[in-house]
Write a protein that holds these residues in place. Structure first.
Motif, PDB file in Angstrom:
ATOM      1  N   ILE A 111      -6.666   3.093  12.194  1.00 61.82           N
ATOM      2  CA  ILE A 111      -7.196   1.929  13.239  1.00 61.82           C
ATOM      3  C   ILE A 111      -8.035   2.529  14.371  1.00 61.82           C
ATOM      4  N   TYR A 112      -9.240   1.945  14.127  1.00 65.54           N
ATOM      5  CA  TYR A 112     -10.436   2.477  15.382  1.00 65.54           C
ATOM      6  C   TYR A 112     -10.408   0.982  16.411  1.00 65.54           C
ATOM      7  N   GLY A 113     -10.347   1.284  17.628  1.00 62.15           N
ATOM      8  CA  GLY A 113     -10.589   0.290  18.615  1.00 62.15           C
ATOM      9  C   GLY A 113     -11.627   0.483  19.555  1.00 62.15           C
ATOM     10  N   ASP A 114     -12.307  -0.472  19.926  1.00 63.08           N
ATOM     11  CA  ASP A 114     -13.471  -0.279  20.976  1.00 63.08           C
ATOM     12  C   ASP A 114     -13.084  -0.602  22.323  1.00 63.08           C
ATOM     13  N   GLY A 115     -11.827  -0.789  22.376  1.00 62.30           N
ATOM     14  CA  GLY A 115     -11.201  -0.923  23.784  1.00 62.30           C
ATOM     15  C   GLY A 115     -11.397  -2.439  24.387  1.00 62.30           C
ATOM     16  N   VAL A 116     -12.351  -3.166  23.855  1.00 65.49           N
ATOM     17  CA  VAL A 116     -12.525  -4.658  24.459  1.00 65.49           C
ATOM     18  C   VAL A 116     -12.463  -5.680  23.395  1.00 65.49           C
ATOM     19  N   GLY A 117     -11.899  -5.507  22.164  1.00 69.50           N
ATOM     20  CA  GLY A 117     -11.523  -6.571  21.362  1.00 69.50           C
ATOM     21  C   GLY A 117     -12.170  -6.544  19.862  1.00 69.50           C
ATOM     22  N   VAL A 118     -12.412  -5.191  19.417  1.00 73.26           N
ATOM     23  CA  VAL A 118     -12.883  -4.957  18.054  1.00 73.26           C
ATOM     24  C   VAL A 118     -11.992  -3.849  17.405  1.00 73.26           C
ATOM     25  N   ASN A 119     -11.397  -4.003  16.344  1.00 75.93           N
ATOM     26  CA  ASN A 119     -10.703  -3.210  15.765  1.00 75.93           C
ATOM     27  C   ASN A 119     -11.313  -2.922  14.288  1.00 75.93           C
ATOM     28  N   LEU A 120     -11.233  -1.698  13.585  1.00 75.97           N
ATOM     29  CA  LEU A 120     -11.409  -1.416  12.403  1.00 75.97           C
ATOM     30  C   LEU A 120     -10.319  -0.916  11.649  1.00 75.97           C
ATOM     31  N   HIS A 121      -9.831  -1.459  10.588  1.00 82.51           N
ATOM     32  CA  HIS A 121      -8.769  -0.808   9.801  1.00 82.51           C
ATOM     33  C   HIS A 121      -9.193  -0.317   8.715  1.00 82.51           C
ATOM     34  N   VAL A 122      -8.835   0.984   8.427  1.00 79.91           N
ATOM     35  CA  VAL A 122      -9.596   1.772   7.079  1.00 79.91           C
ATOM     36  C   VAL A 122      -8.040   2.105   6.347  1.00 79.91           C
ATOM     37  N   THR A 123      -7.728   1.350   5.279  1.00 80.27           N
ATOM     38  CA  THR A 123      -6.481   1.508   4.669  1.00 80.27           C
ATOM     39  C   THR A 123      -6.452   2.266   3.228  1.00 80.27           C
ATOM     40  N   THR A 124      -5.841   3.037   3.097  1.00 82.26           N
ATOM     41  CA  THR A 124      -5.503   3.769   1.567  1.00 82.26           C
ATOM     42  C   THR A 124      -4.255   3.680   1.266  1.00 82.26           C
ATOM     43  N   TYR A 125      -4.379   2.890  -0.043  1.00 88.27           N
ATOM     44  CA  TYR A 125      -3.051   2.457  -0.444  1.00 88.27           C
ATOM     45  C   TYR A 125      -2.413   3.778  -1.506  1.00 88.27           C
ATOM     46  N   HIS A 126      -1.291   4.045  -1.527  1.00 88.15           N
ATOM     47  CA  HIS A 126      -0.732   5.397  -2.031  1.00 88.15           C
ATOM     48  C   HIS A 126       0.061   5.016  -3.009  1.00 88.15           C
ATOM     49  N   ASN A 127       0.708   3.705  -3.163  1.00 86.55           N
ATOM     50  CA  ASN A 127       1.483   3.297  -4.184  1.00 86.55           C
ATOM     51  C   ASN A 127       1.036   3.067  -5.287  1.00 86.55           C
ATOM     52  N   LYS A 128       1.283   3.811  -6.500  1.00 86.56           N
ATOM     53  CA  LYS A 128       0.648   3.771  -7.869  1.00 86.56           C
ATOM     54  C   LYS A 128       0.826   2.377  -8.418  1.00 86.56           C
ATOM     55  N   ASN A 129       1.396   1.394  -8.152  1.00 86.41           N
ATOM     56  CA  ASN A 129       1.673   0.157  -8.433  1.00 86.41           C
ATOM     57  C   ASN A 129       0.971  -0.940  -7.714  1.00 86.41           C
ATOM     58  N   THR A 130      -0.051  -0.414  -6.841  1.00 85.80           N
ATOM     59  CA  THR A 130      -0.780  -1.229  -5.894  1.00 85.80           C
ATOM     60  C   THR A 130      -1.512  -2.204  -6.969  1.00 85.80           C
ATOM     61  N   THR A 131      -1.841  -3.560  -6.753  1.00 89.26           N
ATOM     62  CA  THR A 131      -2.662  -4.394  -7.664  1.00 89.26           C
ATOM     63  C   THR A 131      -3.272  -5.267  -6.527  1.00 89.26           C
ATOM     64  N   TRP A 132      -4.441  -5.879  -6.734  1.00 87.09           N
ATOM     65  CA  TRP A 132      -5.146  -6.986  -5.850  1.00 87.09           C
ATOM     66  C   TRP A 132      -4.623  -8.273  -6.525  1.00 87.09           C
ATOM     67  N   SER A 133      -4.983  -9.282  -5.881  1.00 88.28           N
ATOM     68  CA  SER A 133      -4.843 -10.704  -6.042  1.00 88.28           C
ATOM     69  C   SER A 133      -5.679 -10.960  -7.328  1.00 88.28           C
ATOM     70  N   SER A 134      -4.980 -12.108  -7.960  1.00 89.17           N
ATOM     71  CA  SER A 134      -5.618 -12.285  -9.203  1.00 89.17           C
ATOM     72  C   SER A 134      -7.009 -13.196  -9.212  1.00 89.17           C
ATOM     73  N   ASP A 135      -7.323 -13.668  -7.863  1.00 85.63           N
ATOM     74  CA  ASP A 135      -8.543 -14.383  -7.866  1.00 85.63           C
ATOM     75  C   ASP A 135      -9.865 -13.461  -7.713  1.00 85.63           C
ATOM     76  N   GLU A 136      -9.912 -12.377  -8.134  1.00 78.97           N
ATOM     77  CA  GLU A 136     -11.063 -11.344  -8.083  1.00 78.97           C
ATOM     78  C   GLU A 136     -12.144 -11.979  -8.772  1.00 78.97           C
ATOM     79  N   LYS A 137     -11.962 -12.621  -9.841  1.00 78.38           N
ATOM     80  CA  LYS A 137     -13.257 -13.180 -10.368  1.00 78.38           C
ATOM     81  C   LYS A 137     -13.941 -14.189  -9.825  1.00 78.38           C
ATOM     82  N   THR A 138     -13.283 -14.710  -8.732  1.00 78.81           N
ATOM     83  CA  THR A 138     -14.375 -15.830  -7.722  1.00 78.81           C
ATOM     84  C   THR A 138     -14.794 -15.206  -6.401  1.00 78.81           C
ATOM     85  N   MET A 139     -14.311 -13.780  -6.391  1.00 76.80           N
ATOM     86  CA  MET A 139     -14.871 -13.166  -5.186  1.00 76.80           C
ATOM     87  C   MET A 139     -16.279 -12.630  -5.425  1.00 76.80           C
ATOM     88  N   LYS A 140     -16.947 -12.552  -4.175  1.00 72.12           N
ATOM     89  CA  LYS A 140     -18.382 -11.939  -4.306  1.00 72.12           C
ATOM     90  C   LYS A 140     -18.150 -10.424  -4.189  1.00 72.12           C
TER      91      LYS A 140
END
Length: 170
Positions: free
Chosen positions: A82-111
């Motif tokens: 988590i990177y913060g600029d100190g005034v109200g902006v945060n950037l979250h860079v996440t790595t999922y390590h769980n082999k069973n990670t899946t995304w939601s089923s609405d992927e077909k409608t996402m850009k």
């Protein structure tokens, strides 16, 4: 002379295997190193961080979800820089390590957007104050989310998040 060459060769090999962005974070932020070194080796090997950010960070932290340190099982679901600029902006860079990670089923409608290596990333959020993409690379899932407070005047775009994703060192 041979011994020096062998030592140099081993040093170069180990340097090539390290993720420079993560190693730099560990060097600059001792608390990140402390957290990272508690992870099993398999998790440490998968830590990923960007080299390009949409703002100059004032603080960086490493968090995780999973079993507490000392648990021999040590299942780590995800790690997050988590990177913060100190005034109200945060950037979250996440790595999922769980082999069973899946995304939601609405992927077909996402850009989607293509990363520079050809990976297709889903645009999960593109609101005024939240920009988020997610993708899968080499069997591991990643997500980058930029969150800004309403009081922050600077505007950010999905392109800012994509530039960050394109700079990821895996």
């Amino acid at each position: 002379m041979k011994r020096i060459l062998i030592i140099l060769f081993i040093f170069l090999l180990s340097a090539c295997n390290d993720n420079a962005a993560v190693e730099e974070l560990k060097e600059d932020y001792p608390e990140i190193k402390e957290v990272a070194e508690q992870f099993p080796e398999s998790v440490q090997e998968k830590l990923a961080a960007p080299t390009v950010l949409p703002f100059e960070p004032k603080n960086v932290s490493l968090t995780y979800a999973g079993d507490m340190p000392g648990n021999p099982k040590r299942d780590i679901l995800h790690t997050e820089f988590i990177y913060g600029d100190g005034v109200g902006v945060n950037l979250h860079v996440t790595t999922y390590h769980n082999k069973n990670t899946t995304w939601s089923s609405d992927e077909k409608t996402m850009k989607t957007v293509k990363l520079k290596d050809g990976t297709e990333a889903l645009i999960e959020g593109d609101a005024i104050n939240v920009k988020q993409i997610r993708w899968k690379k080499d069997g591991t899932y990643y997500s980058i989310m930029l969150i800004k407070a309403p009081k922050v005047e600077k505007e950010y775009t999905i392109d800012d998040v994509v530039r960050t994703a394109n700079s990821m060192e895996y």
